[in-house]
Write a protein that holds these residues in place. Structure first.
Motif, PDB file in Angstrom:
ATOM      1  N   LEU A  11     -29.575 -17.529  35.962  1.00 35.39           N
ATOM      2  CA  LEU A  11     -29.767 -17.864  37.379  1.00 35.39           C
ATOM      3  C   LEU A  11     -31.247 -17.824  37.763  1.00 35.39           C
ATOM      4  CD1 LEU A  11     -28.289 -18.431  40.065  1.00 35.39           C
ATOM      5  CD2 LEU A  11     -28.170 -15.962  40.436  1.00 35.39           C
ATOM      6  N   SER A  12     -32.007 -16.940  37.119  1.00 35.52           N
ATOM      7  CA  SER A  12     -33.429 -16.816  37.459  1.00 35.52           C
ATOM      8  C   SER A  12     -34.338 -17.555  36.471  1.00 35.52           C
ATOM      9  CB  SER A  12     -33.829 -15.333  37.500  1.00 35.52           C
ATOM     10  OG  SER A  12     -33.145 -14.675  38.540  1.00 35.52           O
ATOM     11  N   ASP A  36     -24.205 -17.752  35.089  1.00 36.01           N
ATOM     12  CA  ASP A  36     -23.612 -17.590  36.420  1.00 36.01           C
ATOM     13  C   ASP A  36     -23.145 -18.927  36.987  1.00 36.01           C
ATOM     14  OD1 ASP A  36     -23.763 -14.811  37.063  1.00 36.01           O
ATOM     15  OD2 ASP A  36     -25.938 -15.009  37.264  1.00 36.01           O
ATOM     16  N   HIS A  73     -19.880 -15.911  33.909  1.00 38.26           N
ATOM     17  CA  HIS A  73     -19.432 -15.209  35.118  1.00 38.26           C
ATOM     18  C   HIS A  73     -19.029 -16.267  36.138  1.00 38.26           C
ATOM     19  CE1 HIS A  73     -20.846 -12.579  38.784  1.00 38.26           C
ATOM     20  NE2 HIS A  73     -19.556 -12.864  38.837  1.00 38.26           N
ATOM     21  N   MET A 144     -20.322  -5.619  40.139  1.00 38.89           N
ATOM     22  CA  MET A 144     -21.437  -6.242  40.866  1.00 38.89           C
ATOM     23  C   MET A 144     -22.152  -5.155  41.670  1.00 38.89           C
ATOM     24  SD  MET A 144     -21.493  -9.370  40.015  1.00 38.89           S
ATOM     25  CE  MET A 144     -22.825  -9.884  41.083  1.00 38.89           C
ATOM     26  N   ASP A 186     -24.185  -5.871  37.093  1.00 37.24           N
ATOM     27  CA  ASP A 186     -24.951  -7.087  37.416  1.00 37.24           C
ATOM     28  C   ASP A 186     -25.516  -7.005  38.822  1.00 37.24           C
ATOM     29  OD1 ASP A 186     -25.883  -9.653  37.859  1.00 37.24           O
ATOM     30  OD2 ASP A 186     -23.960 -10.638  37.568  1.00 37.24           O
ATOM     31  N   SER A 209     -33.951 -11.696  37.688  1.00 38.63           N
ATOM     32  CA  SER A 209     -35.345 -11.766  38.167  1.00 38.63           C
ATOM     33  C   SER A 209     -36.261 -10.793  37.430  1.00 38.63           C
ATOM     34  CB  SER A 209     -35.398 -11.520  39.681  1.00 38.63           C
ATOM     35  OG  SER A 209     -34.685 -10.361  40.016  1.00 38.63           O
TER      36      SER A 209
HETATM   37  O1  LIG Z   1     -24.539 -12.837  39.508  1.00 35.11           O
HETATM   38  C1  LIG Z   1     -25.629 -12.811  40.015  1.00 35.11           C
HETATM   39  C2  LIG Z   1     -25.737 -13.069  41.449  1.00 35.11           C
HETATM   40  O2  LIG Z   1     -24.503 -13.432  41.927  1.00 35.11           O
HETATM   41  C3  LIG Z   1     -26.843 -12.554  39.158  1.00 35.11           C
HETATM   42  O3  LIG Z   1     -26.474 -12.472  37.817  1.00 35.11           O
HETATM   43  C4  LIG Z   1     -27.532 -11.289  39.501  1.00 35.11           C
HETATM   44  O4  LIG Z   1     -27.797 -11.149  40.820  1.00 35.11           O
HETATM   45  C5  LIG Z   1     -28.762 -11.099  38.613  1.00 35.11           C
HETATM   46  O5  LIG Z   1     -29.917 -11.310  39.279  1.00 35.11           O
HETATM   47  P1  LIG Z   1     -30.971 -10.141  39.547  1.00 35.11           P
HETATM   48  O6  LIG Z   1     -31.120  -9.394  38.270  1.00 35.11           O
HETATM   49  O7  LIG Z   1     -32.192 -10.899  39.949  1.00 35.11           O
HETATM   50  O8  LIG Z   1     -30.381  -9.287  40.629  1.00 35.11           O
END
Ligand SMILES: O=C(CO)[C@H](O)[C@H](O)COP(=O)(O)O
Length: 230
Positions: A11-12, A36, A73, A144, A186, A209
């Protein structure tokens, strides 16, 4: 010694060079690739689907040619219609949120019948209750530690207690059944807090990130591993 897995979240990553990003992060020491999938319905964001997963599959290997698991995911609703497509795209783990599926047990069964490992994902305010009824069909529990949809959010501290709860349930089940279930976390994971998350009981860590936001992925992953060795 306990085996910890670091799973960088694409995602990042830079979407314009995703294949290269997968190669780079594996060379930097990633254990899994976290993929993701967002549908702009279950979560207010939109990412990629099975075609992108399939396109990335050849990149998800070590320099010795060993496959690196793709950890999908699903932040989508409904769930079942995408399971076969991700299995065909050669995902290794497919996880979904129980409230996004009308029939959780059936979705888990479909994932396992498709040859993938099955994961259940719990949002910060969703209790773990459902887990006790489907434990024998679950290979991974994903907690999460942010609300799903976006990278770069802060870790929700109350989730440490939930990780401890999940660890207890998994250990009790493992004792009775002999089956291993991974416990992944996560959201908001960084070098500074990964040790605390491991102490709460996690053995797999998604970081977006914190890894892709730095120029040297290997340095961040090594720093995370150093924390896990303490
Ligand atoms: O599933 C996610 C958001 O829905 C991402 O995997 C998660 O937030 C990872 O990003 P970071 O490490 O920047 O928080």
């Amino acid at each position: 010694m306990q085996k910890f897995r670091i799973a960088p979240s694409l995602l990042s990553a830079d979407f314009a060079i995703l294949g290269q990003e997968v190669t780079d992060v594996i060379q930097a020491g990633a254990d899994w690739i976290h993929f993701d999938v967002m549908d702009n319905h279950y979560v207010p964001n939109l990412t990629f689907g099975p075609m992108v997963c399939e396109a990335l599959r050849p990149y998800a290997q070590t320099s010795q040619g060993n496959p690196v698991p793709i950890d999908v995911h699903l932040m989508v609703s409904p769930v079942d219609s995408l399971i076969q497509a991700f299995a065909r795209a050669r995902a290794d783990i497919i996880s979904f949120h129980p409230e996004a599926s009308l029939h959780v047990d059936r979705s888990l069964q479909l994932i396992r019948e498709s040859g993938c490992k099955a994961g259940l994902v719990f949002n910060p305010a969703v209790p773990l209750d459902v887990l006790q009824w489907v434990m024998d069909k679950v290979d991974l529990v994903l907690i999460m530690s942010v609300n799903p949809g976006f990278g770069g959010q802060a870790f929700i501290d109350a989730m440490l207690r939930k990780i401890e709860q999940a660890r207890k349930l998994i250990d009790q089940y493992a004792q009775a059944s002999g089956r291993h279930i991974d416990l992944e976390v996560d959201g908001g994971i960084k070098v500074e807090n990964i040790r605390q998350v491991a102490d709460a009981g996690a053995d797999a860590f998604v970081a977006g990130s914190a890894i892709f936001g730095q120029p040297d992925y290997a340095q961040v992953i090594a720093a995370m591993r150093a924390q896990l060795m303490i």
